[in-house]
Design a protein around this motif. Structure first.
Motif, PDB file in Angstrom:
ATOM      1  N   ALA A 171      50.066  26.380  38.722  1.00 48.77           N
ATOM      2  CA  ALA A 171      47.993  27.245  38.922  1.00 48.77           C
ATOM      3  C   ALA A 171      48.167  28.517  39.302  1.00 48.77           C
ATOM      4  N   PRO A 172      49.048  29.415  39.776  1.00 43.39           N
ATOM      5  CA  PRO A 172      49.339  30.768  39.751  1.00 43.39           C
ATOM      6  C   PRO A 172      49.204  31.525  38.793  1.00 43.39           C
ATOM      7  N   ARG A 173      50.459  30.707  37.727  1.00 43.42           N
ATOM      8  CA  ARG A 173      51.112  31.884  37.142  1.00 43.42           C
ATOM      9  C   ARG A 173      49.444  31.272  36.125  1.00 43.42           C
ATOM     10  N   MET A 174      48.817  31.013  35.558  1.00 42.81           N
ATOM     11  CA  MET A 174      48.131  30.429  34.460  1.00 42.81           C
ATOM     12  C   MET A 174      46.888  31.627  35.354  1.00 42.81           C
ATOM     13  N   LYS A 175      46.480  31.650  36.372  1.00 42.47           N
ATOM     14  CA  LYS A 175      45.321  32.510  36.578  1.00 42.47           C
ATOM     15  C   LYS A 175      45.841  33.408  36.908  1.00 42.47           C
ATOM     16  N   ARG A 176      47.201  33.942  36.686  1.00 45.31           N
ATOM     17  CA  ARG A 176      48.184  35.542  36.415  1.00 45.31           C
ATOM     18  C   ARG A 176      47.254  36.005  34.773  1.00 45.31           C
ATOM     19  N   TYR A 177      47.767  34.714  34.271  1.00 50.49           N
ATOM     20  CA  TYR A 177      47.883  34.916  32.572  1.00 50.49           C
ATOM     21  C   TYR A 177      46.305  35.333  32.260  1.00 50.49           C
ATOM     22  N   ILE A 178      45.154  34.369  32.368  1.00 48.43           N
ATOM     23  CA  ILE A 178      43.720  34.469  32.522  1.00 48.43           C
ATOM     24  C   ILE A 178      42.806  35.871  33.137  1.00 48.43           C
ATOM     25  N   TYR A 179      43.865  36.164  34.576  1.00 54.03           N
ATOM     26  CA  TYR A 179      43.107  37.446  34.821  1.00 54.03           C
ATOM     27  C   TYR A 179      43.852  38.609  34.351  1.00 54.03           C
ATOM     28  N   MET A 180      44.791  38.493  33.873  1.00 54.09           N
ATOM     29  CA  MET A 180      45.392  39.805  32.850  1.00 54.09           C
ATOM     30  C   MET A 180      44.617  39.602  31.629  1.00 54.09           C
ATOM     31  N   ALA A 181      43.965  38.085  30.930  1.00 52.90           N
ATOM     32  CA  ALA A 181      43.236  39.354  29.555  1.00 52.90           C
ATOM     33  C   ALA A 181      41.798  39.622  30.142  1.00 52.90           C
ATOM     34  N   SER A 182      41.076  38.702  30.999  1.00 51.95           N
ATOM     35  CA  SER A 182      40.265  39.072  31.722  1.00 51.95           C
ATOM     36  C   SER A 182      40.076  40.602  31.481  1.00 51.95           C
ATOM     37  N   ALA A 183      40.919  40.688  32.601  1.00 54.65           N
ATOM     38  CA  ALA A 183      41.027  42.276  32.574  1.00 54.65           C
ATOM     39  C   ALA A 183      41.546  43.365  31.792  1.00 54.65           C
ATOM     40  N   PHE A 184      41.522  43.191  30.330  1.00 54.56           N
ATOM     41  CA  PHE A 184      42.122  43.812  29.817  1.00 54.56           C
ATOM     42  C   PHE A 184      40.723  44.317  28.337  1.00 54.56           C
ATOM     43  N   LEU A 185      40.500  43.517  28.355  1.00 58.76           N
ATOM     44  CA  LEU A 185      38.803  42.874  27.745  1.00 58.76           C
ATOM     45  C   LEU A 185      38.004  44.312  28.823  1.00 58.76           C
ATOM     46  N   THR A 186      37.594  43.743  29.439  1.00 63.09           N
ATOM     47  CA  THR A 186      36.694  44.089  30.517  1.00 63.09           C
ATOM     48  C   THR A 186      37.285  46.034  30.577  1.00 63.09           C
ATOM     49  N   ALA A 187      38.850  46.230  30.623  1.00 60.92           N
ATOM     50  CA  ALA A 187      38.751  47.796  30.440  1.00 60.92           C
ATOM     51  C   ALA A 187      39.015  48.411  28.863  1.00 60.92           C
ATOM     52  N   LEU A 188      38.316  47.363  28.408  1.00 62.34           N
ATOM     53  CA  LEU A 188      37.647  47.712  26.899  1.00 62.34           C
ATOM     54  C   LEU A 188      36.743  48.225  26.607  1.00 62.34           C
ATOM     55  N   ALA A 189      35.402  47.236  27.871  1.00 58.59           N
ATOM     56  CA  ALA A 189      34.299  48.010  27.517  1.00 58.59           C
ATOM     57  C   ALA A 189      34.429  49.680  28.285  1.00 58.59           C
ATOM     58  N   GLY A 190      35.113  49.884  29.622  1.00 52.31           N
ATOM     59  CA  GLY A 190      34.600  50.704  30.407  1.00 52.31           C
ATOM     60  C   GLY A 190      34.878  51.600  29.215  1.00 52.31           C
ATOM     61  N   THR A 191      36.338  51.602  28.298  1.00 51.50           N
ATOM     62  CA  THR A 191      36.041  52.841  27.730  1.00 51.50           C
ATOM     63  C   THR A 191      34.549  53.350  26.346  1.00 51.50           C
ATOM     64  N   PHE A 192      34.490  52.338  25.493  1.00 55.02           N
ATOM     65  CA  PHE A 192      33.523  51.916  25.532  1.00 55.02           C
ATOM     66  C   PHE A 192      32.332  52.589  25.932  1.00 55.02           C
ATOM     67  N   TYR A 193      31.532  52.933  27.017  1.00 57.13           N
ATOM     68  CA  TYR A 193      30.606  52.889  27.877  1.00 57.13           C
ATOM     69  C   TYR A 193      30.944  54.416  28.332  1.00 57.13           C
ATOM     70  N   THR A 194      32.294  54.436  28.477  1.00 55.39           N
ATOM     71  CA  THR A 194      32.595  56.296  28.973  1.00 55.39           C
ATOM     72  C   THR A 194      31.996  57.326  27.050  1.00 55.39           C
ATOM     73  N   GLN A 195      32.613  56.382  26.094  1.00 57.95           N
ATOM     74  CA  GLN A 195      32.001  56.892  24.909  1.00 57.95           C
ATOM     75  C   GLN A 195      30.942  56.789  24.471  1.00 57.95           C
ATOM     76  N   TYR A 196      29.945  56.404  24.976  1.00 59.93           N
ATOM     77  CA  TYR A 196      28.745  56.693  24.176  1.00 59.93           C
ATOM     78  C   TYR A 196      28.108  57.437  25.501  1.00 59.93           C
ATOM     79  N   ILE A 197      28.311  57.496  26.550  1.00 55.05           N
ATOM     80  CA  ILE A 197      27.457  58.215  26.998  1.00 55.05           C
ATOM     81  C   ILE A 197      28.547  59.690  27.804  1.00 55.05           C
ATOM     82  N   TYR A 198      29.353  59.712  26.799  1.00 48.63           N
ATOM     83  CA  TYR A 198      30.122  60.982  27.344  1.00 48.63           C
ATOM     84  C   TYR A 198      29.823  61.774  28.274  1.00 48.63           C
ATOM     85  N   PHE A 199      30.273  60.474  29.163  1.00 47.22           N
ATOM     86  CA  PHE A 199      30.081  61.217  31.426  1.00 47.22           C
ATOM     87  C   PHE A 199      31.329  60.260  31.437  1.00 47.22           C
TER      88      PHE A 199
END
Length: 293
Positions: A171-199
């Motif tokens: 369980a700890p290993r599986m939660k760690r892996y899926i947490y990493m994947a979820s964090a990676f995708l969420t970070a992509l959204a952060g980059t997109f939003y910043t570029q979209y609003i220019y601030f």
């Protein structure tokens, strides 16, 4: 644009909060890390946000390891509170980094006109296709996950973590892996939003509303399902836009009130969300067809 953006964030959150049922309310931490990483690389070093987007995702993945190591020692509401605290601590840190990350004032993204390589376009439609592509990728990852052994392990952990470990699931290993994947995708959204609003500033990048919205659209639409976050986003964002159009500024707080009523109705009437209700109806019709034949 908001429907596609929060659908994407909801799908990313759903990997962790839906399938593994680890209720995180701190995903704004990874949204902000992705936004700041790409912006610093662009403003200070002239590196393309397309590269910065991937770099931000990697930074978020690395950050999720110590955060997960600490938070996964807790369960239930204690885990949720720990994730909220993590995002708030990161926001306070970036508020203090005036020389490195512009502090509370934030900074604007240099406007280069039509520069696709720098993720800047003259037409807003281009941003629409960018976030649509990201959403398709996230849905593809979720689709694969649902039908893989990883998905079955995560669902077992979500139903009963102790029982899953008893039958051999790490369980700890599986939660760690899926947490990493979820964090990676969420970070992509952060980059997109910043570029979209220019601030960018800490209050925007690490906003608690981002974490709440990600969880809310998934819960309403149906956690642990492929299309749940998308359906929940369509319902809530459309409702929000219609209320703002009809009422304007005449009724402050009405949007949050409606959000609360929708959430309470779903939890009381259909805890499995809209997709859960749809799946139940499909199963019921299938049983009737089998009985009739």
């Amino acid at each position: 644009m908001r429907i596609l953006l929060f659908s994407f964030i909801g799908v990313a959150w759903n990997l962790m909060g839906g399938y593994a049922k680890q209720l995180s309310l701190g995903h704004a931490a990874y949204f902000g890390l992705g936004a700041y990483t790409s912006t610093i690389l662009q403003v200070d070093y002239g590196i393309s946000p397309w590269i910065g987007m991937v770099a931000g995702g990697c930074v978020a993945m690395l950050a999720s390891l110590p955060i997960g190591w600490l938070c996964f020692r807790l369960r239930g509401p204690y885990f949720t509170i720990a994730t909220i605290a993590t995002a708030q601590v990161l926001m306070l840190i970036f508020l203090k980094f005036r020389d490195f990350a512009w502090g509370a004032e934030g900074t604007t993204i240099p406007n280069l006109g039509n520069a696709p390589w720098m993720m800047q376009f003259e037409e807003k439609a281009a941003y629409y296709y960018v976030i649509l592509g990201l959403l398709v990728v996230a849905l593809g990852v979720t689709y694969w996950l649902e039908r893989s052994w990883v998905g079955y392990y995560l669902m077992a952990i979500g139903e009963d973590e102790d029982a899953a470990e008893a039958i051999g699931v790490d369980a700890p290993r599986m939660k760690r892996y899926i947490y990493m994947a979820s964090a990676f995708l969420t970070a992509l959204a952060g980059t997109f939003y910043t570029q979209y609003i220019y601030f960018i500033d800490p209050a925007t990048a690490f906003s608690f509303n981002i974490s709440i919205e990600a969880a809310l659209v998934s819960i309403v639409g149906g956690i642990g399902t492929l299309w749940g976050p998308v359906i929940g986003t369509v319902l809530l964002e459309t409702t929000s836009a219609m209320l703002q159009s009809w009422l304007g500024g005449s009724a402050g707080g009405i949007q949050l009130t409606v959000y609360s009523l929708i959430l309470m109705a779903v939890i009381l009437w259909r805890p499995t969300g809209i997709m859960g209700f749809i799946n139940e109806q499909r199963a019921r019709r299938a049983r009737k067809n089998v009985a009739g034949s």
